[in-house]
Scaffold this active site. Structure first.
Site, PDB file in Angstrom:
ATOM      1  N   SER A 271       0.839  -0.882   0.131  1.00 41.43           N
ATOM      2  CA  SER A 271       0.046   0.243   0.240  1.00 41.43           C
ATOM      3  C   SER A 271       0.856   1.588   0.196  1.00 41.43           C
ATOM      4  O   SER A 271       1.818   1.603   0.753  1.00 41.43           O
ATOM      5  CB  SER A 271      -1.112  -0.282   0.884  1.00 41.43           C
ATOM      6  OG  SER A 271      -1.685   1.597   1.281  1.00 41.43           O
TER       7      SER A 271
ATOM      8  N   TYR B 213      -2.108  -0.632  10.232  1.00 41.92           N
ATOM      9  CA  TYR B 213      -2.400  -1.057   9.249  1.00 41.92           C
ATOM     10  C   TYR B 213      -1.541  -0.520   8.654  1.00 41.92           C
ATOM     11  O   TYR B 213      -0.652  -1.754   7.417  1.00 41.92           O
ATOM     12  CB  TYR B 213      -4.124  -0.582   8.070  1.00 41.92           C
ATOM     13  CG  TYR B 213      -4.181  -1.119   6.851  1.00 41.92           C
ATOM     14  CD1 TYR B 213      -4.717  -1.829   6.351  1.00 41.92           C
ATOM     15  CD2 TYR B 213      -3.463   0.309   5.774  1.00 41.92           C
ATOM     16  CE1 TYR B 213      -4.519  -2.332   4.917  1.00 41.92           C
ATOM     17  CE2 TYR B 213      -4.027  -0.144   4.814  1.00 41.92           C
ATOM     18  CZ  TYR B 213      -4.014  -0.880   4.098  1.00 41.92           C
ATOM     19  OH  TYR B 213      -5.054  -1.359   2.961  1.00 41.92           O
TER      20      TYR B 213
END
Length: 293
Positions: free
Chosen positions: A185, A198
């Site tokens: 990500s 995350y």
């Protein structure tokens, strides 16, 4: 499919939420774009078998469709009963493009489940050539003080531990020319003030990708990653409030969120022989956001 079409669809996204993760694609309005019917396959993955976690919807579905177009057989893994309809739709799409398709409902945060999943894919397909570690969870929190030990554990167990377990088990069934592709990500590089745990898992995935690539280089198994930016997937309405959903992606240089179909070619490239001299690398599909070192 033009950029103008993506922009038009993005402007039609209202604020919306879903009750729980991992979210349901069939309940999203407008629906994410997972296929470009004008994009033709070229048999780049003909005869290959791929396993995609989180393959029922979002980026996973788009990758499954793109792989099938390129001649691959595709197994998808997903977590919850609520995703059954999405998973069945993805199987239909894979089969529409000529691939053998099977689904497996399992919780990859548990190592025994990962071992059983890989074993069953080998039994059902006879081999495993491409592992796409794509499943993930996120729990936005405004303060680190709100992140409980249980949340931290759950985020890492799904996003990183499951990826680690599956990679560990899969490599014994892989041969020279096979590959692993991890979904990282942009948050691994630029951080995220509301996605601390995350982002940490995605940083771990990025480092693991580089390290596993070195570890498996003598075996000829390549390991790479794709680092998406804001993409219209079920995880977005399932984790953010309506206002943030409506504004999702508007702060990128391209001023919009991306669609799953815009990620799929990166995975096809990394899975194919076009990327035969690439390992330990990350492709950034993020709408033009600067990627910090």
């Amino acid at each position: 499919m033009t950029n103008d079409k993506f922009e038009k669809i993005d402007n039609q996204v209202p604020g919306q939420t879903q009750a729980e993760q991992p979210g349901v694609e069939e309940d999203m309005h407008p629906a994410p774009i997972y296929d470009d019917p004008n994009r033709k396959g070229a048999d780049k993955l003909k005869g290959k078998t791929a396993l995609i976690t989180g393959g029922d919807s979002g980026i996973g579905r788009a990758v499954a469709v793109a792989f099938a177009k390129e001649g691959a057989n595709v197994a998808i893994a997903y977590l919850a009963d609520q995703e059954d309809e999405d998973a069945d739709k993805t199987l239909e799409l894979i089969e529409h493009y000529g691939g053998k398709a099977m689904k497996y409902q399992t919780d990859i945060s548990i190592e025994d489940n990962c071992e059983q999943l890989i074993h069953q894919v080998i039994v059902d397909f006879g081999e495993l050539n491409i592992l796409v570690n794509n499943a993930g969870k996120q729990f936005p929190q405004e303060s680190i003080e709100n992140i409980t030990a249980n949340q931290l554990k759950e985020t890492f167990e799904t996003n990183f531990f499951g990826l680690f377990y599956l990679s560990k088990i899969a490599v014994s069934h892989m041969k020279k020319g096979d590959c692993i592709i991890n979904t990282s990500s942009i948050t691994a590089y630029n951080g995220s003030k509301d996605l601390l745990d995350y982002s940490a898992t995605k940083g771990a995935i990025t480092s693991f990708t580089r390290s596993l690539a070195l570890n498996l280089s003598d075996k000829g198994i390549r390991v790479n990653a794709v680092a998406p930016g804001p993409i219209w997937t079920p995880l977005i309405p399932a984790t953010f409030d309506a206002k943030k959903v409506a504004e999702h992606g508007s702060d990128t240089p391209m001023k919009r969120r991306g669609q799953p179909v815009e990620n799929a070619p990166a995975y096809v490239f990394l899975a194919s022989q076009d990327a035969s001299y690439m390992t330990g690398q990350t492709i950034h599909v993020n709408g033009g956001d600067y990627v910090g070192s």
